[in-house]
Design a protein around this motif. Structure first.
Motif, PDB file in Angstrom:
ATOM      1  N   ASP A   1       1.333  11.328  -6.755  1.00 11.13           N
ATOM      2  CA  ASP A   1       1.463  10.008  -6.144  1.00 11.13           C
ATOM      3  C   ASP A   1       1.055  10.033  -4.680  1.00 11.13           C
ATOM      4  O   ASP A   1       0.595   9.045  -4.138  1.00 11.13           O
TER       5      ASP A   1
ATOM      6  N   LYS B   1       1.709   1.254  -3.993  1.00  8.85           N
ATOM      7  CA  LYS B   1       0.412   1.929  -4.235  1.00  8.85           C
ATOM      8  C   LYS B   1      -0.708   0.960  -4.590  1.00  8.85           C
ATOM      9  O   LYS B   1      -1.533   1.212  -5.452  1.00  8.85           O
TER      10      LYS B   1
ATOM     11  N   TRP C   1       0.806  -1.226   0.000  1.00 10.83           N
ATOM     12  CA  TRP C   1       0.000   0.000   0.000  1.00 10.83           C
ATOM     13  C   TRP C   1       0.834   1.269   0.000  1.00 10.83           C
ATOM     14  O   TRP C   1       0.445   2.260  -0.617  1.00 10.83           O
ATOM     15  N   GLN C   2       1.970   1.296   0.670  1.00 11.42           N
ATOM     16  CA  GLN C   2       2.767   2.519   0.719  1.00 11.42           C
ATOM     17  C   GLN C   2       3.809   2.593  -0.388  1.00 11.42           C
ATOM     18  O   GLN C   2       3.972   3.630  -1.004  1.00 11.42           O
TER      19      GLN C   2
ATOM     20  N   SER D   1      -2.739   9.439  -4.377  1.00  7.14           N
ATOM     21  CA  SER D   1      -3.332   8.309  -5.082  1.00  7.14           C
ATOM     22  C   SER D   1      -4.184   7.457  -4.157  1.00  7.14           C
ATOM     23  O   SER D   1      -5.155   6.858  -4.588  1.00  7.14           O
ATOM     24  N   PHE D   2      -3.847   7.417  -2.869  1.00  2.96           N
ATOM     25  CA  PHE D   2      -4.649   6.641  -1.924  1.00  2.96           C
ATOM     26  C   PHE D   2      -6.047   7.243  -1.801  1.00  2.96           C
ATOM     27  O   PHE D   2      -7.030   6.531  -1.790  1.00  2.96           O
TER      28      PHE D   2
END
Length: 194
Positions: free
Chosen positions: A173, A155, A151-152, A176-177
């Motif tokens: 970026d 992505k 996730w980090q 993006s979460f």
């Protein structure tokens, strides 16, 4: 095993058929054999037969994990470039997760043999603490590194980044979460309509 497949490092397949169910069956049978070996009170042949059967299924799981990691590492190895540090980070973390997996999971059968459930070479307090440490490594540390990586660093996908040298990392970026959450909530709303 399931965490690695669920997060998409690699889905084991044999001739196009997913091996998720057989690996889950190996895990379940290993667990049942381990429980049966642990509750058998005497040093009987049944205790060690249950242990041996469970250990055979454990070896199947270890082989499955080796294949999952090998395919995951093979995905990232060709994409190591100075301009794409995420790929190198992901590759290093795959190596680290493989070490954590094998050290922690291989500790369980060894601990079982030397603890009071097996040969009584160590006492219950020591074996309890050793089981606690192995459990913390195999579940907590492994899961945290895997979750953080997917996730980090990556992505949300175990797909190597193919960014070229000309493409500089953008501040987009960083959000993006949020965009992924917006897509999820709109997708969820569409599902609710139907």
């Amino acid at each position: 095993i399931m965490l690695s497949q669920a997060f998409g490092i690699h889905d084991l397949q044999l001739k196009g058929v997913s091996l998720r169910m057989p690996t889950m069956a190996c895990s379940l049978i290993r667990t049942v054999c381990g429980i049966m070996a642990s509750v058998t009170t005497d040093f009987t042949i049944a205790k060690w037969c249950f242990f041996a059967a469970g250990f055979c299924f454990f070896l199947c799981e270890v082989a499955s994990v080796w294949l999952i990691f090998e395919h995951g590492i093979a995905k990232f190895r060709p994409h190591i470039h100075a301009s794409v540090p995420e790929n190198k980070t992901a590759l290093n973390r795959l190596y680290f997760m493989r070490i954590v997996f094998y050290l922690s999971w291989c500790a369980f059968p060894i601990l079982w043999v030397i603890s009071p459930t097996g040969l009584c070479l160590i006492g219950e307090p020591v074996s309890g603490l050793a089981y606690l440490c192995a459990d913390a490594l195999c579940k907590n540390l492994y899961g945290a590194v895997q979750t953080n990586t997917v996730w980090q660093v990556l992505k949300g996908s175990w797909t190597p980044s193919k960014r070229t040298d000309e493409e500089a990392p953008s501040h987009a970026d960083d959000i993006s979460f949020v965009a992924a959450n917006d897509r999820f909530s709109s997708h969820q709303q569409v599902l609710e309509v139907y």
